[in-house]
Design a protein around this motif. Sequence first.
Motif, PDB file in Angstrom:
ATOM      1  N   THR A 177       0.792  -1.166   0.184  1.00  0.00           N
ATOM      2  CA  THR A 177       0.108   0.099   0.019  1.00  0.00           C
ATOM      3  C   THR A 177       0.909   1.373   0.012  1.00  0.00           C
ATOM      4  OG1 THR A 177      -0.070  -0.030   2.481  1.00  0.00           O
ATOM      5  CG2 THR A 177      -1.800  -1.155   1.307  1.00  0.00           C
ATOM      6  N   GLY A 178       1.888   1.382   0.352  1.00  0.00           N
ATOM      7  CA  GLY A 178       3.033   2.432   0.382  1.00  0.00           C
ATOM      8  C   GLY A 178       2.831   2.909   1.596  1.00  0.00           C
ATOM      9  N   LYS A 179       1.908   2.240   2.625  1.00  0.00           N
ATOM     10  CA  LYS A 179       1.799   2.873   3.767  1.00  0.00           C
ATOM     11  C   LYS A 179       2.477   2.081   5.079  1.00  0.00           C
ATOM     12  CE  LYS A 179      -2.129   4.674   6.683  1.00  0.00           C
ATOM     13  NZ  LYS A 179      -3.017   4.000   7.232  1.00  0.00           N
ATOM     14  N   THR A 180       3.617   2.510   5.401  1.00  0.00           N
ATOM     15  CA  THR A 180       4.712   1.701   6.263  1.00  0.00           C
ATOM     16  C   THR A 180       4.127   1.940   7.841  1.00  0.00           C
ATOM     17  OG1 THR A 180       6.235   2.464   4.599  1.00  0.00           O
ATOM     18  CG2 THR A 180       6.900   1.047   6.710  1.00  0.00           C
ATOM     19  N   SER A 216       5.604  -2.808   2.769  1.00  0.00           N
ATOM     20  CA  SER A 216       5.985  -1.334   2.353  1.00  0.00           C
ATOM     21  C   SER A 216       7.237  -0.874   2.807  1.00  0.00           C
ATOM     22  CB  SER A 216       5.109  -0.156   2.401  1.00  0.00           C
ATOM     23  OG  SER A 216       3.832  -0.710   1.479  1.00  0.00           O
ATOM     24  N   ASN A 218      10.879   0.006   2.075  1.00  0.00           N
ATOM     25  CA  ASN A 218      11.695  -0.026   0.917  1.00  0.00           C
ATOM     26  C   ASN A 218      13.060   0.547   1.442  1.00  0.00           C
ATOM     27  OD1 ASN A 218      11.358   3.011   1.670  1.00  0.00           O
ATOM     28  ND2 ASN A 218       9.231   2.849   0.875  1.00  0.00           N
TER      29      ASN A 218
END
Length: 253
Positions: A177-180, A216, A218
């Motif tokens: 989701t890109g929401k860490t 997420s 990265n």
Amino acid sequence: MRKTIVAGNWKMNKTFSEAEDLLFEISEQLYDTPPSQGVDVIIFPPFPFLELTADAAEDDVFYFGAQNCAEHDKGAYTGEVSAAMIKSLDATHVIIGHSERRKYYGETGEILLNKVKQALNNDLVPVFCIGESLEDREAGRHFDVIKEQLSEVVFKLSEEDVSSIIIAYEPVWAIGTGKTATTEQAQEMHAYIRNLFAETYSKELAEETYILYGGSCNAKNAKELFACPDVDGGLIGGASLNKDDFLTIIYSA
Ligand code: PGA
């Protein structure tokens, strides 16, 4: 003293030639410039690329494993892949209970317990995934959900068996989701999980247990997450598909 583990979960991505390129590029780079001593790398490609991965891992630059295994030994289970088959390719690890398996393939605690036993019986290290949904977190149920997911599988095993299991805490709301999770959220949950191991088994076992973070993670946030005292590395999805991102994570660990 626990090491840091950087694990790449490719999920259902890459064709054979793409996999070949990525695996050998990573392998060469790690051979030329090894990661710091306390860092282990594990790659989890799709099943058809396991043998290729074994070739790329020949110089012991990384470990590798499968993303799933069957809950049965062998027999008439069309389409399934057994732990013994995975082991026969010299793989060392297997992911079990990923939230995508739980959600899309109906994998229950009972099934997952069988899978973990299959892995252990075949000398594979299970990387057992747990994580709460957004709904659970918003309702303040996240600790209960995690405790339940561990109780119905891992905590049914002996201390000896549990000593060879790796846990991956992957909040479902953070996966892809890109929401860490913030470092506070990750550390809080990892410390909670470690404490459950201490209560259920022993303080010694809890101190030796690897608990990875996934969701997420990265090239930008890995260093900060891995610096949390109870975060022992990461299970990386999307960012493990890109050579530069994955290597940045490995070298920042
Ligand atoms: P992500 O996936 O890094 O793409 O969020 C992590 C995982 O599902 O293991």
